[in-house]
Design a protein around this motif. Sequence first.
Motif, short mmCIF file in Angstrom:
data_model
loop_
_atom_site.label_atom_id
_atom_site.label_comp_id
_atom_site.label_asym_id
_atom_site.label_seq_id
_atom_site.Cartn_x
_atom_site.Cartn_y
_atom_site.Cartn_z
N GLU A 1 1.48 9.01 -5.15
CA GLU A 1 1.65 9.03 -4.11
C GLU A 1 1.22 8.99 -3.08
O GLU A 1 -0.35 9.03 -2.61
CB GLU A 1 1.11 11.38 -4.24
N HIS A 2 1.66 8.25 -1.43
CA HIS A 2 0.78 7.96 -0.74
C HIS A 2 0.94 9.07 0.96
O HIS A 2 2.10 9.57 1.12
CB HIS A 2 2.56 6.49 -0.12
N ILE A 3 -0.27 8.83 1.22
CA ILE A 3 0.05 10.50 1.51
C ILE A 3 -0.90 9.29 3.22
O ILE A 3 -2.00 8.33 3.02
CB ILE A 3 -1.42 11.07 1.91
N GLU A 4 0.17 9.50 4.60
CA GLU A 4 -0.80 8.62 5.55
C GLU A 4 -2.13 9.05 6.60
O GLU A 4 -1.98 10.50 6.88
CB GLU A 4 0.10 8.14 6.45
N HIS B 1 0.82 -1.01 0.12
CA HIS B 1 0.03 -0.13 -0.10
C HIS B 1 0.59 1.38 -0.09
O HIS B 1 0.66 2.31 -0.09
CB HIS B 1 -0.39 -0.02 0.98
N THR B 2 2.34 1.30 0.62
CA THR B 2 3.44 2.63 0.56
C THR B 2 3.63 2.59 -0.54
O THR B 2 4.45 1.97 -1.81
CB THR B 2 3.98 2.27 1.93
N ARG B 3 4.59 3.82 -0.32
CA ARG B 3 5.46 4.40 -1.32
C ARG B 3 6.83 3.05 -1.50
O ARG B 3 7.54 3.76 -2.34
CB ARG B 3 6.36 5.40 -0.65
N TYR B 4 7.12 2.41 -0.14
CA TYR B 4 8.10 1.36 -1.06
C TYR B 4 8.20 0.29 -1.47
O TYR B 4 8.74 -0.75 -2.05
CB TYR B 4 8.85 0.76 0.93
#
Length: 441
Positions: free
Chosen positions: A146-149, A134-137
């Motif tokens: 763009e991953h926004i938490e 789910h993440t930028r990694y």
Amino acid sequence: MAVDFSELESKIPKEVLDVIELTYKHNRWRRYETINLIASENVMSPLAEMMYINDMMHRYAEGKPKKRYYQGLVYVDEIELKLMEVMSKLFEVSYVEPRAISGTIANATVFKVLGEYGAKALIAPVQAGSHVSHTRYGVLGALGIEHIELPYDAEEMNVDVDKAIKMIEEVKPRFVVLGGSVYLFPHPVKELADAAHSIGAKLVYDAAHVLGLIAGKRWRHPIKHGADIVTASTHKTFPGPQGGVILTNTEELYKSVSKVVFPVFVSNHHLHRLPATLITAYEMIYFGESYADQIIRNAKAFAEALASEGFKVLGEHKGYTMSHQVVLDVSDLGGGAKVAITLEKANIIVNKNLIPKDPPTAIKNPSGIRIGVQEMTRWGMKEDDFRELARIMRMLLIDKKDVEEMRRKAIEFRKQFNKIHYTFELPLDAIKVTEKLPLLW
């Protein structure tokens, strides 16, 4: 069952025999001598495993059933269509895409459909269960999204609903992702789906860990609570072969997903897993509710027992867990890495895991361990058995009993559970076993 490999030495080169022997040792150790508490694993039934080893593993089936780019798939097509039909019935959805070969590939497919390069996505934080994909990694980042938490509520051990709704309205992401790999309590699907829909966004729910609990009607069905699309793997609480699946009621989404999973992320979709997945789906139709019910009861009993034995179990004020998972804070016992290794030496298998108080940099030695009860539930363990297991873990980790002594105790305890439950009875003589190289069963 011990196997004498010496008789094979004159017939098989040593390097080949080494592979056979290592594989046999793994099978014997993990299946009959260890207590597996990895929350992301499970074991297939004997019947599903028999269906898994089939000629389809050698074949190609690019495209959709009846519209393939290869010949020779008349029976594969029937299996795949039947799988889609049965999964649709089981999960009460209109459309099933079974060709993703993992939960991560299912996520990648859906993310690519919903957001192009530079789009924004709101993701549940790691503390609330987010999976690396789910993440930028992971694949989200690889797709340039763009991953926004999302904000986290430490008291509720979940996404902070009010702050998340405000963030959705302000950021206006293309999609929001809930679900994942570590979460004890259901995510606020309805509240966030309503907010996402109000600004034209979609809500994706990663049900990899709880798919079997959804099938067994012991976990909120995300689509019924507003999720637009569900991704999952098929080998956790849903006890099938490793693979992925995508579920939705939206025809447009289904068509888009089907055009992306092939040819973008999958060519051939590992056909031999389809019959085993179908058998598992039937098992969930017949036995899924009793299986899921026992999983939840076992998880709660195990959490309570671990707490009474002196462990720090997360979520006490909320009843510890509503899923198959139990999470321990073992920072006072040396940290997650040390505890996981010690347990493995005693033939109890868990994994180290970040917990809410940990910074992301603690990943190599986090404060927690993650536990799942689903596989041992399928092996027949009930509440009292998990209470006994909690005592064994206390003797090992808190009382500092000898590891070898505890290993023997764990092996002896494991001998009580040697038959898969929640499946169709299969006569032993139906399983062909060679004298020297027995199959898993």
